[in-house]
Design a protein around this motif. Structure first.
Motif, PDB file in Angstrom:
ATOM      1  N   ASN A   1       0.864  -1.187   0.000  1.00 21.62           N
ATOM      2  CA  ASN A   1       0.000   0.000   0.000  1.00 21.62           C
ATOM      3  C   ASN A   1       0.897   1.232   0.000  1.00 21.62           C
ATOM      4  O   ASN A   1       2.115   1.118   0.084  1.00 21.62           O
ATOM      5  CB  ASN A   1      -0.965  -0.011   1.196  1.00 21.62           C
ATOM      6  N   GLU A   2       0.296   2.408  -0.109  1.00 24.32           N
ATOM      7  CA  GLU A   2       1.095   3.615  -0.323  1.00 24.32           C
ATOM      8  C   GLU A   2       2.031   3.948   0.837  1.00 24.32           C
ATOM      9  O   GLU A   2       3.062   4.582   0.659  1.00 24.32           O
ATOM     10  CB  GLU A   2       0.168   4.806  -0.631  1.00 24.32           C
ATOM     11  N   ARG A   3       1.682   3.506   2.035  1.00 27.36           N
ATOM     12  CA  ARG A   3       2.555   3.766   3.187  1.00 27.36           C
ATOM     13  C   ARG A   3       3.803   2.884   3.176  1.00 27.36           C
ATOM     14  O   ARG A   3       4.838   3.229   3.724  1.00 27.36           O
ATOM     15  CB  ARG A   3       1.796   3.501   4.499  1.00 27.36           C
ATOM     16  N   MET A   4       3.665   1.711   2.584  1.00 30.58           N
ATOM     17  CA  MET A   4       4.769   0.743   2.455  1.00 30.58           C
ATOM     18  C   MET A   4       5.262   0.174   3.785  1.00 30.58           C
ATOM     19  O   MET A   4       6.412  -0.234   3.884  1.00 30.58           O
ATOM     20  CB  MET A   4       5.973   1.380   1.743  1.00 30.58           C
ATOM     21  N   LEU A   5       4.404   0.139   4.781  1.00 32.45           N
ATOM     22  CA  LEU A   5       4.880  -0.352   6.077  1.00 32.45           C
ATOM     23  C   LEU A   5       4.256  -1.696   6.453  1.00 32.45           C
ATOM     24  O   LEU A   5       4.184  -2.055   7.622  1.00 32.45           O
ATOM     25  CB  LEU A   5       4.616   0.698   7.165  1.00 32.45           C
TER      26      LEU A   5
ATOM     27  N   VAL B   1       6.640  10.927  -0.505  1.00 27.35           N
ATOM     28  CA  VAL B   1       6.436  11.933  -1.552  1.00 27.35           C
ATOM     29  C   VAL B   1       5.372  12.941  -1.119  1.00 27.35           C
ATOM     30  O   VAL B   1       5.321  14.056  -1.615  1.00 27.35           O
ATOM     31  CB  VAL B   1       6.056  11.291  -2.910  1.00 27.35           C
ATOM     32  N   ARG B   2       4.525  12.518  -0.212  1.00 29.38           N
ATOM     33  CA  ARG B   2       3.607  13.415   0.512  1.00 29.38           C
ATOM     34  C   ARG B   2       3.254  12.681   1.797  1.00 29.38           C
ATOM     35  O   ARG B   2       3.546  11.478   1.909  1.00 29.38           O
ATOM     36  CB  ARG B   2       2.382  13.788  -0.330  1.00 29.38           C
ATOM     37  N   PRO B   3       2.660  13.354   2.750  1.00 23.23           N
ATOM     38  CA  PRO B   3       2.451  12.706   4.044  1.00 23.23           C
ATOM     39  C   PRO B   3       1.754  11.351   3.921  1.00 23.23           C
ATOM     40  O   PRO B   3       0.684  11.242   3.319  1.00 23.23           O
ATOM     41  CB  PRO B   3       1.606  13.720   4.809  1.00 23.23           C
ATOM     42  N   GLY B   4       2.400  10.334   4.457  1.00 19.98           N
ATOM     43  CA  GLY B   4       1.815   8.994   4.465  1.00 19.98           C
ATOM     44  C   GLY B   4       1.966   8.227   3.159  1.00 19.98           C
ATOM     45  O   GLY B   4       1.487   7.102   3.050  1.00 19.98           O
ATOM     46  N   VAL B   5       2.628   8.805   2.173  1.00 19.23           N
ATOM     47  CA  VAL B   5       2.754   8.135   0.866  1.00 19.23           C
ATOM     48  C   VAL B   5       4.232   7.994   0.481  1.00 19.23           C
ATOM     49  O   VAL B   5       4.890   8.975   0.126  1.00 19.23           O
ATOM     50  CB  VAL B   5       2.005   8.897  -0.254  1.00 19.23           C
ATOM     51  N   ARG B   6       4.718   6.764   0.561  1.00 14.81           N
ATOM     52  CA  ARG B   6       6.080   6.485   0.090  1.00 14.81           C
ATOM     53  C   ARG B   6       6.076   6.026  -1.360  1.00 14.81           C
ATOM     54  O   ARG B   6       7.033   6.233  -2.083  1.00 14.81           O
ATOM     55  CB  ARG B   6       6.747   5.420   0.973  1.00 14.81           C
TER      56      ARG B   6
END
Ligand code: APR
Length: 186
Positions: A25-29, A56-61
Motif C-alpha cells: 500500500n502507499e505507506r509501504m509499512l 512523496v507526501r504525508p503517508g505516501v512512500r
C-alpha cells in the motif's frame, strides 16, 4: 535467450529469483495478504528499509501505480519491488491504467538494477478487489511484452482460482514464447 512467461501456484516468499514483487500500500509499512507474508519472511530489516523510503507526501512512500525497490533481507530473493495496485472502484477510475503501470514500473526498476528474474503476485486481486479475469489479462499482457529482457518472469498464484484464471489467460493469448508449467510451486 530463454524467454518464457511462467504461471505457477505457490508462495511467492519461497521463490529463488532476483526480485519478488510485493502488492503493497502507499505507506509501504506492511499489511495483510502477500504484503504481510513478505514482511514476515524478510524480517524486521525490511520494515526499516521501507521506513527509510522518502515520503512523496504525508503517508505516501509509493503512490498507486508506482514501484520502489528494497533489499530482500531474509528472503531468498535479493530484492523486493514494492508496487501499489489500485483499489477496484468499478473500473472508471483509471484502474486498468494504474494496474498496468504497476507491472511496467516494477519491470522498469528490475531492468534498471540489471535483474534477470522476477516474480509477481496477482496485484490488486485480494483486498483491493480487482476482478480476476481483467487483472489477469493485464498481468499477462504487460509481462509478456518484456519477456525477452529477462531470463524468467513468473506470475505466482496463491489460490486455485487465481491460478486457473492466469493459466487460461496465458494459454489463450500465448504464442510459442509462453511456458506454462502445470505443477505446484518451484
Ligand atoms: N504468495 C503469493 N501470492 C499471495 C500470497 C503469497 N504468500 N499471499 C497472498 N497472495 C495473493 C492473494 O491470494 C491475492 O491473490 O496475492 C494476491 C493479492 O492479494 P493482496 O495481498 O490482498 O493484495 P492487494 O489486493 O493488492 O491489496 C493490497 O492489502 O495487505 C494489504 O498492505 C496491503 O494494503 C495493501 C493491500
Amino acid at each position: 535467450m530463454c524467454k518464457m512467461l511462467e504461471v505457477i501456484s505457490g508462495d511467492i516468499t519461497a521463490l529463488d529469483v532476483d526480485a519478488i514483487v510485493n502488492a503493497a500500500n502507499e505507506r509501504m509499512l506492511g499489511g495483510g495478504g502477500v504484503d504481510g507474508a513478505i514482511h514476515r519472511a524478510a524480517g524486521r530489516r525490511l520494515y526499516d528499509a521501507c521506513l527509510a523510503v522518502p515520503e512523496v507526501r504525508p503517508g505516501v512512500r509509493c503512490p498507486t501505480g508506482h514501484s520502489r525497490i528494497t533489499p530482500g533481507f531474509n528472503l531468498r530473493a535479493r530484492y523486493v519491488i514494492h508496487t501499489v495496485g489500485p483499489v477496484w472502484r468499478g473500473g472508471a477510475h483509471r484502474e486498468p491504467a494504474l494496474l498496468a503501470s504497476c507491472y511496467r514500473s516494477a519491470l522498469e526498476l528490475a531492468r534498471h538494477h540489471h535483474l534477470r528474474s522476477i516474480a509477481f503476485p496477482a496485484i490488486s486481486c485480494g483486498v483491493y478487489g480487482y476482478p480476476l479475469e481483467e487483472a489477469a489479462a493485464i498481468a499477462v499482457r504487460e509481462t509478456r511484452v518484456t519477456v525477452s529482457d529477462f531470463d524468467r518472469i513468473v506470475l505466482v498464484a496463491f489460490d486455485a482460482d487465481v491460478h486457473a484464471v492466469l493459466l487460461a489467460e496465458a494459454n489463450a493469448t500465448g504464442s510459442n514464447d509462453a511456458h506454462v508449467p502445470n505443477h505446484s510451486n518451484n
